[in-house]
Design an enzyme around this catalytic site. Structure first.
Site, mmCIF file in Angstrom:
data_model
loop_
_atom_site.group_PDB
_atom_site.id
_atom_site.type_symbol
_atom_site.label_atom_id
_atom_site.label_comp_id
_atom_site.label_asym_id
_atom_site.label_seq_id
_atom_site.Cartn_x
_atom_site.Cartn_y
_atom_site.Cartn_z
ATOM 1 C CG PHE A 1 -9.799 7.261 -2.522
ATOM 2 C CD1 PHE A 1 -10.807 8.134 -2.715
ATOM 3 C CD2 PHE A 1 -8.554 7.424 -3.023
ATOM 4 C CE1 PHE A 1 -10.680 9.131 -4.017
ATOM 5 C CE2 PHE A 1 -8.450 8.433 -4.107
ATOM 6 C CZ PHE A 1 -9.315 9.183 -4.358
ATOM 7 C CE LYS B 1 -2.819 -0.718 0.943
ATOM 8 N NZ LYS B 1 -3.603 0.620 1.394
ATOM 9 C CD GLU C 1 -3.708 4.549 3.143
ATOM 10 O OE1 GLU C 1 -2.749 5.190 2.749
ATOM 11 O OE2 GLU C 1 -4.113 3.424 2.668
ATOM 12 N NE ARG C 2 -5.955 9.621 0.899
ATOM 13 C CZ ARG C 2 -5.745 10.503 -0.268
ATOM 14 N NH1 ARG C 2 -6.517 10.638 -1.190
ATOM 15 N NH2 ARG C 2 -4.662 11.113 -0.090
ATOM 16 C CB SER D 1 -1.992 6.484 -8.739
ATOM 17 O OG SER D 1 -0.942 6.311 -8.003
ATOM 18 C CB THR E 1 -2.333 2.548 -13.565
ATOM 19 O OG1 THR E 1 -2.048 2.229 -14.921
ATOM 20 C CG2 THR E 1 -1.629 1.219 -12.932
ATOM 21 C CB CYS F 1 -9.749 4.731 -13.696
ATOM 22 S SG CYS F 1 -10.834 3.240 -13.557
ATOM 23 C CD GLU G 1 -5.821 9.147 -13.127
ATOM 24 O OE1 GLU G 1 -6.610 8.276 -13.427
ATOM 25 O OE2 GLU G 1 -4.810 8.753 -12.709
#
Length: 488
Positions: free
Chosen positions: A152, A176, A179-180, A229, A251, A284, A382
């Site tokens: 997101f 994909k 969804e946010r 994540s 990640t 990140c 994190e």
């Protein structure tokens, strides 16, 4: 809720209503307004997209590379023309301020620009004579259908690490998005289609676990690129690899910034504020920990606290706002829990962002925790929010030892004018992306985004030459052409 628009998946060049039983609200994190609803699509829909993408790949991979590049160039020009619209969509659904959103759009455009160099990037190697009358050549070919799973926090830049390069090199793609933050992708799809991309080459399927598992398990999909994540990245890497796919999983991070005694105070404070609290810390490459040398610590931290307390918080669409909201209420609550955990474990809260005075939205203000130690949860985890931990150190060597204890190794920065210190930092720090006198060392598209340790799972990184290797495989042709009969 009856008037809220339901988003559709994009399969075979058409917006297709999902067969999902469940839809999730897409929320403006600055206001709480429901912008639309996104389908939590089924595995069957992902599998359908894979079949379509495989069919499209057969034709697209045979299109001449310069012709594919022209589609990417057209896409780039359309992105430039719609830059402001794209930036406003990012701010609307993600929350970051408009200046940051414009910067993200620019980074996305630069990635498309790099991908448009496919004719050069696809070039192989050759050797005219490896033995008598024998030559060899190395050719690149696209791998096939590629899947991408995007986060997101950078709804344009990160997907543009993935699909433009993959498609320019001759692959087809299934994305994909988060969804946010799905709205931005609608506009990108529209512009890519306008640029002349054939149907089925690029497909978008919204969803959650079922769609992710479909990408990782469907035999048609040959490679998977993921950003998100650490726990999900580990799952993506293990599951995708077990299904014989190429996987790159970018990640978590816990980036350290080292401030030495000779650092330019004003410049360093400005950079640390931007790196720690920009994009609400939801990136990140954010500065999560500052290790500051004792000789400058008092003066530096006093200036840092003042600057943090003067940060303007609010809706990213409003003038002068620096710090927007975190993405959801659960992220806000999680961040506050981390702050309180830090206090329980003995850290000193010198700038408290738990209360912002804003009545709506999901806001956390700039937060600074001092006297942090490496056994504290706030140092280890994190947090992904505008929370900065501070550790005082005696010297550069101690600062490097502190940073290298982290399980993460995405980025690290140093502020100093000492060339020897910079060299020591470069050679001894465990991190893949380093900054010298700058706060966010995110590389340009033509260099790899090269996290280490638990910040990356895979062999080939996103961006740069690594991305070309990731989205292609090679054929080495060895041939004998006897010159018999042509003797002089």
């Amino acid at each position: 809720m009856a008037d809220v628009r339901k988003l559709k998946n994009y399969i075979n060049g058409e917006w297709v209503e999902s067969r999902a039983d469940k839809y999730e609200d897409v929320i403006n994190p600055a206001t709480g307004e429901v912008l639309c609803q996104v389908p939590i699509s089924t595995r069957a829909e992902l599998d359908q997209a894979a079949v379509i993408a495989e069919q499209a790949f057969e034709k697209w991979s045979q299109v001449a590379v310069p012709r594919r590049a022209r589609v990417l160039f057209s896409f780039q020009q359309l992105l430039i023309q719609h830059k402001e619209k794209l930036a406003r969509l990012i701010t609307l659904e993600n929350g970051k301020n408009l200046s940051e959103a414009r910067g993200e759009v620019q980074r996305g455009i630069e990635n498309v620009e790099f991908a448009a160099g496919a004719p050069t990037l696809m070039m192989g190697d050759s050797l005219a004579s490896i033995a008598t009358d024998v030559e060899a050549a190395n050719y690149r070919y696209p791998v096939g259908v590629v899947g991408g799973i995007a986060p997101f926090n950078f709804p344009m830049m990160v997907p543009c690490w993935m699909f433009p390069m993959a498609i320019a090199l001759g692959n087809s793609f299934i994305l994909k998005p988060s969804e946010r933050t799905p709205l931005l992708m609608e506009k990108l799809v529209e512009l890519f289609s306008e640029a002349g991309l054939p149907k089925g080459v690029f497909n978008v399927v919204y969803g959650a676990h079922d769609v992710v598992n479909g990408i990782l398990e469907n035999e048609i999909i040959k490679a998977v690129s993921f950003v998100g994540s650490k726990p999900v990245g580990e799952y993506v890497y293990k599951t995708g690899s077990a299904n014989l796919k190429r996987v790159q999983a970018l990640t978590g991070a816990k980036n350290h910034t080292i401030v030495l005694n000779d650092a330019d105070l004003e410049d360093t404070v400005t950079n640390v504020i931007s790196a720690a609290f920009g994009s609400a810390g939801e990136r990140c490459m954010a500065c999560a920990v500052v290790t500051v040398e004792e000789g400058i610590a008092d003066e530096f931290l006093a200036a840092l606290r003042t600057a943090a307390q003067n940060v303007k918080i609010g809706n990213g669409l409003d003038d002068g706002v620096f710090l927007g909201p975190v993405i959801r209420e659960e992220n806000q609550k999680r961040t506050i829990a981390y702050i309180e955990k830090g206090l329980e474990e003995g850290a000193k809260l010198t700038v408290d962002g738990r209360e912002t005075g804003l009545s709506e939205g999901h806001f956390v203000g700039p937060t600074i925790l001092e006297d942090v130690t490496t056994d504290m949860t706030i140092w280890k985890d994190e947090i992904f929010a505008p929370v900065l931990s501070v550790i005082r150190v005696k010297n550069l060597q101690e600062a490097v030892r502190v940073a290298n204890q982290s399980e993460f190794a995405n980025g690290a920065c140093i502020f100093t004018n000492n060339a020897k210190a910079i060299r020591y930092f470069r050679e001894k720090i465990d991190a893949g992306m380093l900054g010298v006198n700058l706060g966010v060392p995110a590389p340009m598209a033509f260099f790899p985004f090269s996290g280490w340790k638990s910040s990356f799972y895979g062999t080939l990184h996103a961006n740069g030459k690594d991305s070309v290797d990731f989205y292609t495989h090679k054929k080495v042709v060895t041939a004998r052409y006897s010159l018999k009969g042509y003797e002089e």
